[in-house]
Design a protein around this motif. Structure first.
Motif, PDB file in Angstrom:
ATOM      1  N   LEU A  21     -21.685 177.012 -49.339  1.00 51.99           N
ATOM      2  CA  LEU A  21     -23.020 176.767 -49.875  1.00 51.99           C
ATOM      3  C   LEU A  21     -23.059 175.426 -50.601  1.00 51.99           C
ATOM      4  O   LEU A  21     -22.230 175.167 -51.477  1.00 51.99           O
ATOM      5  CB  LEU A  21     -23.392 177.896 -50.838  1.00 51.99           C
ATOM      6  CG  LEU A  21     -24.856 178.013 -51.266  1.00 51.99           C
ATOM      7  CD1 LEU A  21     -25.706 178.463 -50.091  1.00 51.99           C
ATOM      8  CD2 LEU A  21     -24.985 178.996 -52.422  1.00 51.99           C
ATOM      9  N   PRO A  22     -24.016 174.546 -50.245  1.00 47.69           N
ATOM     10  CA  PRO A  22     -24.108 173.253 -50.942  1.00 47.69           C
ATOM     11  C   PRO A  22     -24.651 173.448 -52.358  1.00 47.69           C
ATOM     12  O   PRO A  22     -25.305 174.451 -52.651  1.00 47.69           O
ATOM     13  CB  PRO A  22     -25.094 172.459 -50.074  1.00 47.69           C
ATOM     14  CG  PRO A  22     -25.949 173.498 -49.436  1.00 47.69           C
ATOM     15  CD  PRO A  22     -25.045 174.681 -49.197  1.00 47.69           C
ATOM     16  N   PRO A  23     -24.403 172.491 -53.260  1.00 47.34           N
ATOM     17  CA  PRO A  23     -24.948 172.601 -54.625  1.00 47.34           C
ATOM     18  C   PRO A  23     -26.474 172.598 -54.604  1.00 47.34           C
ATOM     19  O   PRO A  23     -27.096 171.727 -53.998  1.00 47.34           O
ATOM     20  CB  PRO A  23     -24.406 171.343 -55.312  1.00 47.34           C
ATOM     21  CG  PRO A  23     -23.255 170.897 -54.479  1.00 47.34           C
ATOM     22  CD  PRO A  23     -23.586 171.285 -53.074  1.00 47.34           C
ATOM     23  N   MET A  24     -27.075 173.590 -55.261  1.00 49.73           N
ATOM     24  CA  MET A  24     -28.539 173.674 -55.359  1.00 49.73           C
ATOM     25  C   MET A  24     -28.912 174.243 -56.725  1.00 49.73           C
ATOM     26  O   MET A  24     -28.261 175.163 -57.209  1.00 49.73           O
ATOM     27  CB  MET A  24     -29.120 174.560 -54.247  1.00 49.73           C
ATOM     28  CG  MET A  24     -29.078 173.940 -52.861  1.00 49.73           C
ATOM     29  SD  MET A  24     -29.940 174.971 -51.622  1.00 49.73           S
ATOM     30  CE  MET A  24     -28.671 176.189 -51.274  1.00 49.73           C
ATOM     31  N   ALA A  73     -43.154 178.359 -56.759  1.00 46.94           N
ATOM     32  CA  ALA A  73     -43.296 178.796 -55.369  1.00 46.94           C
ATOM     33  C   ALA A  73     -42.762 177.722 -54.419  1.00 46.94           C
ATOM     34  O   ALA A  73     -42.110 178.038 -53.412  1.00 46.94           O
ATOM     35  CB  ALA A  73     -44.758 179.110 -55.060  1.00 46.94           C
ATOM     36  N   PHE A  74     -43.019 176.467 -54.753  1.00 54.55           N
ATOM     37  CA  PHE A  74     -42.503 175.364 -53.928  1.00 54.55           C
ATOM     38  C   PHE A  74     -40.979 175.337 -53.975  1.00 54.55           C
ATOM     39  O   PHE A  74     -40.321 175.145 -52.947  1.00 54.55           O
ATOM     40  CB  PHE A  74     -43.080 174.035 -54.430  1.00 54.55           C
ATOM     41  CG  PHE A  74     -42.642 172.841 -53.624  1.00 54.55           C
ATOM     42  CD1 PHE A  74     -43.194 172.583 -52.382  1.00 54.55           C
ATOM     43  CD2 PHE A  74     -41.653 171.982 -54.106  1.00 54.55           C
ATOM     44  CE1 PHE A  74     -42.782 171.493 -51.627  1.00 54.55           C
ATOM     45  CE2 PHE A  74     -41.237 170.891 -53.362  1.00 54.55           C
ATOM     46  CZ  PHE A  74     -41.807 170.645 -52.121  1.00 54.55           C
ATOM     47  N   HIS A  75     -40.408 175.524 -55.160  1.00 57.17           N
ATOM     48  CA  HIS A  75     -38.952 175.557 -55.290  1.00 57.17           C
ATOM     49  C   HIS A  75     -38.360 176.665 -54.420  1.00 57.17           C
ATOM     50  O   HIS A  75     -37.384 176.444 -53.698  1.00 57.17           O
ATOM     51  CB  HIS A  75     -38.555 175.793 -56.753  1.00 57.17           C
ATOM     52  CG  HIS A  75     -37.163 176.314 -56.921  1.00 57.17           C
ATOM     53  ND1 HIS A  75     -36.044 175.491 -56.869  1.00 57.17           N
ATOM     54  CD2 HIS A  75     -36.704 177.580 -57.113  1.00 57.17           C
ATOM     55  CE1 HIS A  75     -34.960 176.239 -57.023  1.00 57.17           C
ATOM     56  NE2 HIS A  75     -35.325 177.509 -57.176  1.00 57.17           N
ATOM     57  N   HIS A  76     -38.956 177.850 -54.494  1.00 57.53           N
ATOM     58  CA  HIS A  76     -38.450 178.971 -53.698  1.00 57.53           C
ATOM     59  C   HIS A  76     -38.520 178.642 -52.205  1.00 57.53           C
ATOM     60  O   HIS A  76     -37.546 178.841 -51.463  1.00 57.53           O
ATOM     61  CB  HIS A  76     -39.264 180.229 -53.993  1.00 57.53           C
ATOM     62  CG  HIS A  76     -38.828 181.426 -53.201  1.00 57.53           C
ATOM     63  ND1 HIS A  76     -37.871 182.311 -53.640  1.00 57.53           N
ATOM     64  CD2 HIS A  76     -39.213 181.877 -51.971  1.00 57.53           C
ATOM     65  CE1 HIS A  76     -37.683 183.247 -52.721  1.00 57.53           C
ATOM     66  NE2 HIS A  76     -38.494 183.004 -51.700  1.00 57.53           N
ATOM     67  N   HIS A  77     -39.671 178.135 -51.777  1.00 55.81           N
ATOM     68  CA  HIS A  77     -39.861 177.818 -50.366  1.00 55.81           C
ATOM     69  C   HIS A  77     -38.854 176.768 -49.889  1.00 55.81           C
ATOM     70  O   HIS A  77     -38.223 176.929 -48.834  1.00 55.81           O
ATOM     71  CB  HIS A  77     -41.291 177.319 -50.141  1.00 55.81           C
ATOM     72  CG  HIS A  77     -41.549 176.797 -48.770  1.00 55.81           C
ATOM     73  ND1 HIS A  77     -41.657 177.620 -47.664  1.00 55.81           N
ATOM     74  CD2 HIS A  77     -41.686 175.522 -48.304  1.00 55.81           C
ATOM     75  CE1 HIS A  77     -41.876 176.884 -46.591  1.00 55.81           C
ATOM     76  NE2 HIS A  77     -41.891 175.611 -46.948  1.00 55.81           N
ATOM     77  N   MET A  81     -35.935 177.245 -47.137  1.00 54.79           N
ATOM     78  CA  MET A  81     -35.941 176.353 -45.971  1.00 54.79           C
ATOM     79  C   MET A  81     -34.585 175.694 -45.786  1.00 54.79           C
ATOM     80  O   MET A  81     -34.068 175.591 -44.666  1.00 54.79           O
ATOM     81  CB  MET A  81     -37.020 175.283 -46.145  1.00 54.79           C
ATOM     82  CG  MET A  81     -38.432 175.753 -45.883  1.00 54.79           C
ATOM     83  SD  MET A  81     -38.800 175.987 -44.131  1.00 54.79           S
ATOM     84  CE  MET A  81     -38.841 174.284 -43.576  1.00 54.79           C
ATOM     85  N   GLN A  82     -33.983 175.231 -46.882  1.00 54.74           N
ATOM     86  CA  GLN A  82     -32.678 174.592 -46.803  1.00 54.74           C
ATOM     87  C   GLN A  82     -31.610 175.564 -46.320  1.00 54.74           C
ATOM     88  O   GLN A  82     -30.745 175.203 -45.511  1.00 54.74           O
ATOM     89  CB  GLN A  82     -32.290 174.013 -48.165  1.00 54.74           C
ATOM     90  CG  GLN A  82     -31.038 173.138 -48.116  1.00 54.74           C
ATOM     91  CD  GLN A  82     -30.804 172.380 -49.405  1.00 54.74           C
ATOM     92  OE1 GLN A  82     -31.691 172.288 -50.252  1.00 54.74           O
ATOM     93  NE2 GLN A  82     -29.609 171.832 -49.573  1.00 54.74           N
ATOM     94  N   LEU A  83     -31.675 176.802 -46.788  1.00 50.03           N
ATOM     95  CA  LEU A  83     -30.724 177.818 -46.317  1.00 50.03           C
ATOM     96  C   LEU A  83     -30.891 178.061 -44.822  1.00 50.03           C
ATOM     97  O   LEU A  83     -29.912 178.150 -44.080  1.00 50.03           O
ATOM     98  CB  LEU A  83     -30.939 179.128 -47.083  1.00 50.03           C
ATOM     99  CG  LEU A  83     -30.557 179.144 -48.562  1.00 50.03           C
ATOM    100  CD1 LEU A  83     -30.965 180.476 -49.180  1.00 50.03           C
ATOM    101  CD2 LEU A  83     -29.061 178.913 -48.743  1.00 50.03           C
ATOM    102  N   ALA A  84     -32.148 178.168 -44.388  1.00 51.06           N
ATOM    103  CA  ALA A  84     -32.424 178.496 -42.994  1.00 51.06           C
ATOM    104  C   ALA A  84     -31.984 177.384 -42.038  1.00 51.06           C
ATOM    105  O   ALA A  84     -31.723 177.641 -40.858  1.00 51.06           O
ATOM    106  CB  ALA A  84     -33.909 178.790 -42.812  1.00 51.06           C
ATOM    107  N   THR A  89     -30.632 183.262 -41.666  1.00 49.86           N
ATOM    108  CA  THR A  89     -31.106 183.653 -42.998  1.00 49.86           C
ATOM    109  C   THR A  89     -32.152 184.755 -42.941  1.00 49.86           C
ATOM    110  O   THR A  89     -33.111 184.675 -42.170  1.00 49.86           O
ATOM    111  CB  THR A  89     -31.716 182.435 -43.728  1.00 49.86           C
ATOM    112  OG1 THR A  89     -30.742 181.391 -43.806  1.00 49.86           O
ATOM    113  CG2 THR A  89     -32.170 182.805 -45.130  1.00 49.86           C
ATOM    114  N   ILE A  90     -31.956 185.771 -43.769  1.00 50.24           N
ATOM    115  CA  ILE A  90     -33.019 186.740 -44.050  1.00 50.24           C
ATOM    116  C   ILE A  90     -33.657 186.280 -45.364  1.00 50.24           C
ATOM    117  O   ILE A  90     -33.047 186.400 -46.426  1.00 50.24           O
ATOM    118  CB  ILE A  90     -32.470 188.168 -44.187  1.00 50.24           C
ATOM    119  CG1 ILE A  90     -31.899 188.646 -42.855  1.00 50.24           C
ATOM    120  CG2 ILE A  90     -33.569 189.124 -44.662  1.00 50.24           C
ATOM    121  CD1 ILE A  90     -31.290 190.036 -42.904  1.00 50.24           C
ATOM    122  N   PRO A  91     -34.867 185.708 -45.311  1.00 48.60           N
ATOM    123  CA  PRO A  91     -35.489 185.184 -46.534  1.00 48.60           C
ATOM    124  C   PRO A  91     -36.125 186.305 -47.345  1.00 48.60           C
ATOM    125  O   PRO A  91     -36.662 187.268 -46.798  1.00 48.60           O
ATOM    126  CB  PRO A  91     -36.551 184.229 -45.988  1.00 48.60           C
ATOM    127  CG  PRO A  91     -36.933 184.829 -44.669  1.00 48.60           C
ATOM    128  CD  PRO A  91     -35.698 185.490 -44.115  1.00 48.60           C
TER     129      PRO A  91
END
Length: 268
Positions: A21-24, A73-77, A81-84, A89-91
């Protein structure tokens, strides 16, 4: 201090092993995201201060602070998106919280079989969205000239006495409007059924109004599709063909993606 666990999504542990997992940054922009391995599946989470991000506190912020809601909400999205982009990914939905790692792990363990089936259905596939828009004025003009039901009604009116013709012609506008709405539905269903030949799954969503889309044209169809990656190009070619054939008549066909598979990986 009580800590909560914010869940962004689930990914196969095997994929995480080959690509760490990259740093986030987490939801509070202070902590970091990290994975919790639960057998074959790993949960991507961050920790939150329970006193600041309790269910009651979040509801209060959502109701009173639109800027905060949009930012989070933007942060979550963007995070999902980065994970997917890197993993199957199951979001999870915005603000999916657990009281502890233990409660999260138990939930995952209880749904082991269902999750395995979902990951299997998602691997190697992408979610795409297709929205259809229509210029109502151009459609009404087309229906007024070429619709069989409207033409039949015009012929009936011609046979009436002149006095009645005036009032019946007034009613004709209603017939045109009704036939235009029927045409929107017919086009949407035709496109949807055609696209199903190129996808694994497809479903229809509620249309958005102009306040949401920001467009002057009305949205007439809103479909989402799960597509094998190798068929995405062919799928998009179908959309382009519809645009070429019907664009001059005021129709727009807009495909977007790939998106996290929210519609084909339901997990609460």
């Amino acid at each position: 201090m009580e800590q909560l666990i914010y869940l962004y999504g689930l990914i196969p542990t095997s994929e995480l092993s080959s690509e760490p997992l990259p740093p986030m940054k987490g939801f509070d922009q202070e902590g970091e995201l990290y994975p919790i391995q639960i057998g074959q599946h790993s949960a991507v989470v961050c920790k939150l201060d329970g006193s600041e991000y309790s269910e009651e506190k979040i509801k209060e912020r959502v109701d009173q602070d639109m800027e905060w809601l949009q930012e989070k909400a933007f942060h979550h999205h963007e995070t999902v998106m980065q994970l997917a982009k890197s993993y199957t990914t199951i979001p999870l939905k915005f603000c999916t919280l657990y009281k502890s790692e233990e409660s999260l792990m138990k939930t995952i363990e209880d749904h082991e079989i269902k999750l395995a089936e979902t990951f299997s259905s998602l691997k190697g596939n992408e979610e795409w969205n297709v929205k259809i828009y229509c210029d109502d004025q151009l459609l009404h003009e087309e229906v007024a000239k070429n619709n069989p039901a409207v033409e039949a009604r015009k012929e009936e009116i011609k046979e009436l006495p002149r006095g009645k013709q005036f009032f019946e012609n007034k009613k004709l506008d209603k017939v045109i409007a009704e036939e235009a709405e029927a045409e929107k539905e017919r086009v949407g269903e035709e496109v949807h059924n055609h696209l199903l030949n190129y996808v694994l799954q497809g479903t229809v969503k509620r249309n958005w109004n102009k306040d949401v889309t920001g467009k002057k044209e009305n949205m007439t169809w809103n479909g989402v599709y799960l597509i094998p990656k190798e068929k995405v190009e062919t799928f998009l070619e179908q959309i382009q063909d519809y645009e070429k054939k019907m664009g001059e008549k005021g129709w727009q066909f807009i495909a977007s993606g790939p998106w996290p598979a929210y519609h084909f990986s339901q997990f609460s």
